[in-house]
Design an enzyme around this catalytic site. Structure first.
Site, PDB file in Angstrom:
ATOM      1  N   ARG A   1      54.458   0.855  26.059  1.00  0.00           N
ATOM      2  CA  ARG A   1      53.886   1.705  26.506  1.00  0.00           C
ATOM      3  C   ARG A   1      54.650   2.788  25.336  1.00  0.00           C
ATOM      4  O   ARG A   1      53.907   3.863  25.268  1.00  0.00           O
ATOM      5  CB  ARG A   1      54.626   2.926  27.965  1.00  0.00           C
ATOM      6  CG  ARG A   1      55.820   2.097  28.480  1.00  0.00           C
ATOM      7  CD  ARG A   1      55.768   2.376  29.654  1.00  0.00           C
ATOM      8  NE  ARG A   1      55.562   1.440  30.152  1.00  0.00           N
ATOM      9  CZ  ARG A   1      55.107   0.284  31.564  1.00  0.00           C
ATOM     10  NH1 ARG A   1      55.974   1.835  32.303  1.00  0.00           N
ATOM     11  NH2 ARG A   1      54.900  -0.216  32.008  1.00  0.00           N
TER      12      ARG A   1
ATOM     13  N   LYS B   1      64.953 -10.803  28.796  1.00  0.00           N
ATOM     14  CA  LYS B   1      64.098 -10.917  29.809  1.00  0.00           C
ATOM     15  C   LYS B   1      65.127 -12.867  29.604  1.00  0.00           C
ATOM     16  O   LYS B   1      65.227 -13.199  29.263  1.00  0.00           O
ATOM     17  CB  LYS B   1      62.784 -11.512  29.007  1.00  0.00           C
ATOM     18  CG  LYS B   1      62.193 -10.610  29.087  1.00  0.00           C
ATOM     19  CD  LYS B   1      60.568 -10.916  28.357  1.00  0.00           C
ATOM     20  CE  LYS B   1      59.647 -10.267  27.943  1.00  0.00           C
ATOM     21  NZ  LYS B   1      58.874  -9.248  29.359  1.00  0.00           N
TER      22      LYS B   1
END
Length: 517
Positions: A351, A276
């Site tokens: 996920r 990020k």
């Protein structure tokens, strides 16, 4: 873990008198003209004659004839428009309780009035109490470093109601929300995976919820291969090593319903190898909000002890670190369900964690009575962009047949914990289709979810495939209703993941749906 205790008051005249034990009165209403209590009405009238703000802004009024000499009047604004809802009372309560606290009140009485006579506002008083508790919460680190009694000084809140309120239910729910806020809102070292697990063990000690923590690296590598890959770079740092936390509640009597929850507990998300940048790492200690909410709901169950229901939760507490052993895009990792997953982006790590948890839960759900599975996560910026501050419920076909999302949004609306129902569609499954014979499913694209079409729906398709739940949709011999719950927009107030207070969503909606309301 203290929070203001709710106490029922049924005699308004006695409760607001100077002889009562309350030290302030908080009135929440659309206006005061309808009030039957002359003491409250005349006090407000007298102040309104000299201050035009009274009735439009939240105000502290000097009231010598009222308990504590303090009256906080917090107007809700209009309530009869099609878009108004019960959160008007919760929002007003947040402002009012902070004003009362700062004025020195420690045991205020909460009165709601002018409540529309329809089901949408039936729980206005309880929602006001929950809103007040939300506003009073201080972060765990602050409570541990400072004097908890000084920074959270309000001890009890009186609730005036003509009838009896279910105080046990209400306080069980607030206990769950508080645990969820603590787990979500705490910084990444204080709530690194081992300490997250430890906090859960402490929270459920001697309770109706059984706790099992899996910490062995070989076991995690074998039984939770996708989860372990996410935490692979953190394994060499003992305080960051991953944990799977299993929580189980079994109510008394014949079990008529089984719920299974997978909680995403990314205690810090650097993005991994797909790092990020541009300041987007700030606030990523709260990427464990889904796991926090799951633990919070389990706390509600532990406190309230509903009969006839069994709830099993698996929480994946993992740090997505960056370093020489980080997993990378293009890797192919076989999930617990035997599905070959090609990694599309390491910042789509949640996920992966959820898929292995769901696979374990799927195996139990197949033989359970009336099962429903959930994954709860701060998963996608797309959910926040799509629905703003609302929880997204993404259903599979079996869940849609049972109206799982509709029922949750209905109770969420009347309890001030709203959500929106979304659907999994064929485009979502096509999005994650394998491009070669080397793999069975793609975890994600390599762009931001917020700018990807159906960015919060297609991850549910991935979860369905990678966990093996695709074999249990509505047309299967053993259909398993499954709802993916994305709280990226609802998990904190105001949308600032670094600074704003966690909400505990969707703990209230889950409690209202499955604990008796």
């Amino acid at each position: 873990m203290a929070f203001p205790q709710a106490k029922n008051e049924s005699n308004l005249d006695k409760a607001i008198s100077t002889d009562s034990d309350w030290d302030a009165v908080i009135l929440i209403a659309p206006d005061h003209q309808h009030l039957n209590n002359l003491t409250l009405k005349e006090t407000i009238d007298a102040h309104q004659r000299i201050d035009a703000r009274v009735g439009t802004d939240c105000m502290l009024l000097i009231a010598s004839g009222i308990a504590g000499g303090r009256l906080v009047y917090a107007p809700t604004g209009e309530l009869n428009r099609g878009f108004d809802d019960v959160r008007r009372f919760g929002d007003a309560a947040k402002k009012a309780i902070v004003m009362a606290r700062d004025a020195g009140a420690r045991n205020p009485l909460l009165v709601v009035s002018g409540v529309p006579e329809n089901d949408d506002f039936a729980h206005a008083l309880e929602v006001a109490y929950l809103g007040a508790c939300q506003a009073l919460w201080q972060p765990l680190e602050a409570r541990e470093a400072l004097n908890e009694a000084e920074i959270e000084p309000v001890q009890s809140i009186g609730l005036y109601a003509k009838g009896k309120l279910d105080m046990d239910w209400l306080q069980a729910v607030e206990a769950g929300r508080r645990l969820a806020r603590d787990l979500c809102g705490t910084e990444p070292e204080r709530m690194a995976p081992p300490r997250f697990a430890q906090y859960c063990e402490q929270a459920f000690a001697d309770s109706a919820v059984k706790v099992e923590v899996i910490s062995d690296d070989d076991t995690l590598r074998k039984d939770y291969p996708l989860l372990h890959a996410v935490g692979r770079c953190s394994v060499h740092v003992p305080r960051h090593q991953p944990r799977v936390i299993r929580l189980e509640y079994t109510g008394e009597g014949e079990i008529q319903q089984n719920l299974f929850f997978a909680g995403k507990g990314i205690t810090y998300d650097t993005g991994g190898a797909d790092l990020k940048t541009d300041g987007h790492m700030a606030g990523m200690s709260r990427d464990k909000g889904g796991a926090a909410a799951v633990a919070g709901f389990m706390q509600c169950l532990a406190r309230f002890k509903p009969k006839g229901i069994r709830v099993v939760a698996e929480i994946g507490a993992v740090r997505n670190s960056i370093g020489s052993d980080a997993f990378v895009a293009d890797e192919i990792i076989t999930s617990h369900a035997g599905v070959r997953v090609r990694i599309g982006n390491t910042d789509a790590e949640g996920r992966l964690v959820l898929a292995d948890l769901l696979s374990h839960l799927r195996e139990q759900a197949k033989d359970a009575v009336d099962p429903t599975l959930f994954s709860v996560a701060t998963l996608t910026g797309h959910a926040a962009r799509t629905y703003g501050p609302y929880t997204a419920y993404v259903e599979n076909g079996a869940a849609r047949t049972h109206h799982c999302g509709d029922k949750l949004t209905r109770v969420g609306d009347i309890w001030g914990d709203p959500g929106e129902v979304s659907r999994s569609r064929r485009e979502d499954f096509d999005f994650v289709r394998p491009r070669t014979k080397a793999d069975d499913v793609l975890s994600s694209n390599n762009g931001p979810s917020a700018t990807t079409a159906r960015g919060h729906q297609f991850p549910m398709a991935f979860l369905t495939i990678a966990s093996g739940l695709i074999r249990h949709d509505s047309n299967a011999e053993v259909p398993l209703p499954y709802v993916h719950v994305d709280i990226a927009g609802s998990g904190v107030e105001g949308g600032d993941w670094q600074h704003d207070s966690p909400t505990g969503a969707p703990v209230v909606a889950l409690a209202a749906r499955y604990m008796g309301f």
